[in-house]
Design a protein around this motif. Sequence first.
Motif, PDB file in Angstrom:
ATOM      1  N   GLN A 229     -14.196 -13.288 -74.186  1.00  0.00           N
ATOM      2  CA  GLN A 229     -15.059 -14.460 -73.985  1.00  0.00           C
ATOM      3  C   GLN A 229     -14.242 -15.534 -73.283  1.00  0.00           C
ATOM      4  N   GLU A 230     -14.599 -15.840 -72.056  1.00  0.00           N
ATOM      5  CA  GLU A 230     -13.775 -16.644 -71.173  1.00  0.00           C
ATOM      6  C   GLU A 230     -13.437 -18.010 -71.746  1.00  0.00           C
ATOM      7  N   LYS A 231     -14.391 -18.658 -72.378  1.00  0.00           N
ATOM      8  CA  LYS A 231     -14.143 -20.039 -72.815  1.00  0.00           C
ATOM      9  C   LYS A 231     -13.301 -20.133 -74.082  1.00  0.00           C
ATOM     10  N   PHE A 232     -13.125 -19.017 -74.784  1.00  0.00           N
ATOM     11  CA  PHE A 232     -12.380 -19.042 -76.040  1.00  0.00           C
ATOM     12  C   PHE A 232     -10.955 -18.509 -75.854  1.00  0.00           C
ATOM     13  N   PRO A 233      -9.990 -19.082 -76.583  1.00  0.00           N
ATOM     14  CA  PRO A 233      -8.596 -18.624 -76.487  1.00  0.00           C
ATOM     15  C   PRO A 233      -8.356 -17.404 -77.366  1.00  0.00           C
ATOM     16  N   ASN A 234      -7.102 -16.945 -77.403  1.00  0.00           N
ATOM     17  CA  ASN A 234      -6.707 -15.922 -78.365  1.00  0.00           C
ATOM     18  C   ASN A 234      -6.918 -16.450 -79.776  1.00  0.00           C
ATOM     19  N   GLY A 235      -7.278 -15.566 -80.698  1.00  0.00           N
ATOM     20  CA  GLY A 235      -7.507 -15.996 -82.070  1.00  0.00           C
ATOM     21  C   GLY A 235      -7.017 -14.979 -83.080  1.00  0.00           C
ATOM     22  N   THR A 236      -6.713 -15.453 -84.262  1.00  0.00           N
ATOM     23  CA  THR A 236      -6.355 -14.582 -85.382  1.00  0.00           C
ATOM     24  C   THR A 236      -6.554 -15.365 -86.670  1.00  0.00           C
TER      25      THR A 236
ATOM     26  N   ILE B  17       8.537 -24.502-102.344  1.00  0.00           N
ATOM     27  CA  ILE B  17       8.087 -24.837-100.996  1.00  0.00           C
ATOM     28  C   ILE B  17       7.704 -23.554-100.265  1.00  0.00           C
ATOM     29  N   THR B  18       6.512 -23.551 -99.677  1.00  0.00           N
ATOM     30  CA  THR B  18       5.980 -22.347 -99.049  1.00  0.00           C
ATOM     31  C   THR B  18       5.715 -22.592 -97.566  1.00  0.00           C
ATOM     32  N   ILE B  19       6.145 -21.641 -96.744  1.00  0.00           N
ATOM     33  CA  ILE B  19       5.872 -21.683 -95.309  1.00  0.00           C
ATOM     34  C   ILE B  19       4.953 -20.505 -94.989  1.00  0.00           C
ATOM     35  N   SER B  20       3.834 -20.806 -94.332  1.00  0.00           N
ATOM     36  CA  SER B  20       2.807 -19.782 -94.126  1.00  0.00           C
ATOM     37  C   SER B  20       2.129 -19.979 -92.776  1.00  0.00           C
ATOM     38  N   ASP B  21       1.149 -19.123 -92.494  1.00  0.00           N
ATOM     39  CA  ASP B  21       0.304 -19.248 -91.303  1.00  0.00           C
ATOM     40  C   ASP B  21       1.148 -19.276 -90.020  1.00  0.00           C
ATOM     41  N   PHE B  22       2.098 -18.377 -89.935  1.00  0.00           N
ATOM     42  CA  PHE B  22       3.051 -18.352 -88.812  1.00  0.00           C
ATOM     43  C   PHE B  22       2.380 -18.098 -87.466  1.00  0.00           C
ATOM     44  N   ARG B  23       1.318 -17.342 -87.456  1.00  0.00           N
ATOM     45  CA  ARG B  23       0.776 -16.848 -86.185  1.00  0.00           C
ATOM     46  C   ARG B  23       0.093 -17.944 -85.355  1.00  0.00           C
ATOM     47  N   GLN B  24      -0.341 -19.019 -85.974  1.00  0.00           N
ATOM     48  CA  GLN B  24      -1.082 -20.037 -85.218  1.00  0.00           C
ATOM     49  C   GLN B  24      -0.210 -20.743 -84.182  1.00  0.00           C
ATOM     50  N   LYS B  25       1.041 -21.033 -84.488  1.00  0.00           N
ATOM     51  CA  LYS B  25       1.916 -21.677 -83.501  1.00  0.00           C
ATOM     52  C   LYS B  25       2.147 -20.739 -82.318  1.00  0.00           C
ATOM     53  N   HIS B  26       2.282 -19.459 -82.589  1.00  0.00           N
ATOM     54  CA  HIS B  26       2.448 -18.466 -81.534  1.00  0.00           C
ATOM     55  C   HIS B  26       1.245 -18.508 -80.585  1.00  0.00           C
ATOM     56  N   LEU B  27       0.039 -18.593 -81.147  1.00  0.00           N
ATOM     57  CA  LEU B  27      -1.167 -18.714 -80.334  1.00  0.00           C
ATOM     58  C   LEU B  27      -1.155 -20.009 -79.530  1.00  0.00           C
TER      59      LEU B  27
ATOM     60  N   ALA C 152       1.181 -21.755 -78.485  1.00  0.00           N
ATOM     61  CA  ALA C 152       2.207 -21.808 -77.443  1.00  0.00           C
ATOM     62  C   ALA C 152       2.012 -20.739 -76.376  1.00  0.00           C
ATOM     63  N   GLY C 153       0.860 -20.048 -76.402  1.00  0.00           N
ATOM     64  CA  GLY C 153       0.549 -19.110 -75.337  1.00  0.00           C
ATOM     65  C   GLY C 153       0.658 -17.650 -75.695  1.00  0.00           C
ATOM     66  N   GLY C 154       1.027 -17.341 -76.942  1.00  0.00           N
ATOM     67  CA  GLY C 154       1.100 -15.947 -77.367  1.00  0.00           C
ATOM     68  C   GLY C 154      -0.238 -15.444 -77.858  1.00  0.00           C
ATOM     69  N   GLU C 155      -0.246 -14.198 -78.320  1.00  0.00           N
ATOM     70  CA  GLU C 155      -1.461 -13.599 -78.874  1.00  0.00           C
ATOM     71  C   GLU C 155      -1.429 -13.574 -80.398  1.00  0.00           C
ATOM     72  N   GLY C 156      -0.418 -14.209 -81.002  1.00  0.00           N
ATOM     73  CA  GLY C 156      -0.330 -14.243 -82.456  1.00  0.00           C
ATOM     74  C   GLY C 156       0.327 -13.012 -83.052  1.00  0.00           C
ATOM     75  N   ALA C 157       0.689 -12.055 -82.216  1.00  0.00           N
ATOM     76  CA  ALA C 157       1.304 -10.809 -82.678  1.00  0.00           C
ATOM     77  C   ALA C 157       1.830 -10.051 -81.459  1.00  0.00           C
ATOM     78  N   PRO C 158       2.726  -9.096 -81.699  1.00  0.00           N
ATOM     79  CA  PRO C 158       3.537  -8.931 -82.907  1.00  0.00           C
ATOM     80  C   PRO C 158       4.635  -9.996 -82.959  1.00  0.00           C
ATOM     81  N   LEU C 159       4.952 -10.459 -84.160  1.00  0.00           N
ATOM     82  CA  LEU C 159       5.991 -11.475 -84.326  1.00  0.00           C
ATOM     83  C   LEU C 159       7.357 -10.865 -84.621  1.00  0.00           C
ATOM     84  N   ALA C 160       7.412  -9.559 -84.717  1.00  0.00           N
ATOM     85  CA  ALA C 160       8.673  -8.893 -85.076  1.00  0.00           C
ATOM     86  C   ALA C 160       9.790  -9.153 -84.082  1.00  0.00           C
ATOM     87  N   VAL C 161       9.427  -9.507 -82.844  1.00  0.00           N
ATOM     88  CA  VAL C 161      10.438  -9.667 -81.792  1.00  0.00           C
ATOM     89  C   VAL C 161      11.540 -10.638 -82.186  1.00  0.00           C
TER      90      VAL C 161
END
Length: 402
Positions: free
Chosen positions: A128-135, A151-161, A163-172
């Motif tokens: 869908q052209e108007k929508f970005p990558n999502g997860t 203290i908990t750190i979570s929801d890692f994938r949203q910053k990746h999205l 900043a131009g990523g697809e939210g995965a894979p983050l293993a890199v």
Amino acid sequence: MNANLESLYKIAQKPSRTIIGLMSGTSLDGLDVALCEISGSGENTEVQLIQFDTVDYSEEVKSEIRNVFAKPTIDFQNLVLLNEWIGILHANIILDRLNHWKIPAEKIDLVASHGQTVFHAPKILHQQEKFPNGTLQIGDGDHIAVKTGIITISDFRQKHLAAGGEGAPLAVYGDYFLFSKKDENRIMLNMGGIANFTYLSSSHNPEEVFVTDTGTGNTLIDAFTRLYFPEKSYDKDAEIAKKGNVNATLLKALKEDEFFAKPFPKTTGPELFSIDYVRKAQTQSNTQNITIEDLLATLTRFSAETIAEAIHSAINNTTYSPENFTIYMSGGGAHNPLLVGWLKELLPCTFENTDVLGISGDAKEAILFAILANETVSGGTSDFGPRKRIPSVSMGKISFPN
């Protein structure tokens, strides 16, 4: 200074941090809990795994997640309630494991929670052209922080999205920090529900590193095992698949999806590789009446061939021959002797498990999220270059206990 910020500042200044990494993948088997001692950051990261357990999900938990998992249409209230419920569940699992290990919660600096993915929607899938990558990952971090007092750190994938990523894979990120080594070309192959690999050049140059999904790993094998054998959650040791024969006509139809022709890096999920995906291929190939043994053999071969073809493609873009690469395996697929045997036939590389590098293949993904949390508080300086989809960012949202 706010007391929470002061506490976080002190943690960031410590020579090492005690971090619990949590991972629950698309196989929905349970929650991996890795207690790590981490020092340094970036390429100087050092990890010691102190304790590790996989806590199986009950059938009730699996059923609740499957009510919303990878489905375009759901009961929205159910999703909202599950976000809180899974967060509380994960917090209780943390407290139970700490009690079992006889470690007080006060000794833990951070929890790194991946959450439970319920829908992955990169643009190459939703188109869908108007929508970005999502997860979307559920299991609210605030609930974990409040209930555990950590203290908990979570929801890692949203910053990746963002900043131009697809939210995965983050293993890199963790793969490069822990496993990149001069003078050895490495492929870090993780075979979970979806298979992915990180390419690590012997040059040790972060700008040459990349990661990509290859397609299905265990998700289709698991789905059809459960469908035909409700008492089984997966085809243990490929016992069923080994009794069957690969159906070449169906295999060809399974491999015709346009996903496989798209350039690296790319991501996917069970949203594409579903029971409907296989049924459509069976209809197209007139193979609806093959036995379940033949079907599982074909699905296992499908995973093996698409993984091997993706790795071949990556290696062919280098100046090295396949014999100069070592493939280090992790994830549930590394325990599937039929899948691993076929990979060894298809790829003239050296094969090892990540265990030989000092990192348990079963614990690897949970450890990698602990590393990402460590980067959030004391790193974030590594530069992977200006390429698309591997942004040089620190990730994760920070939740305080009070």
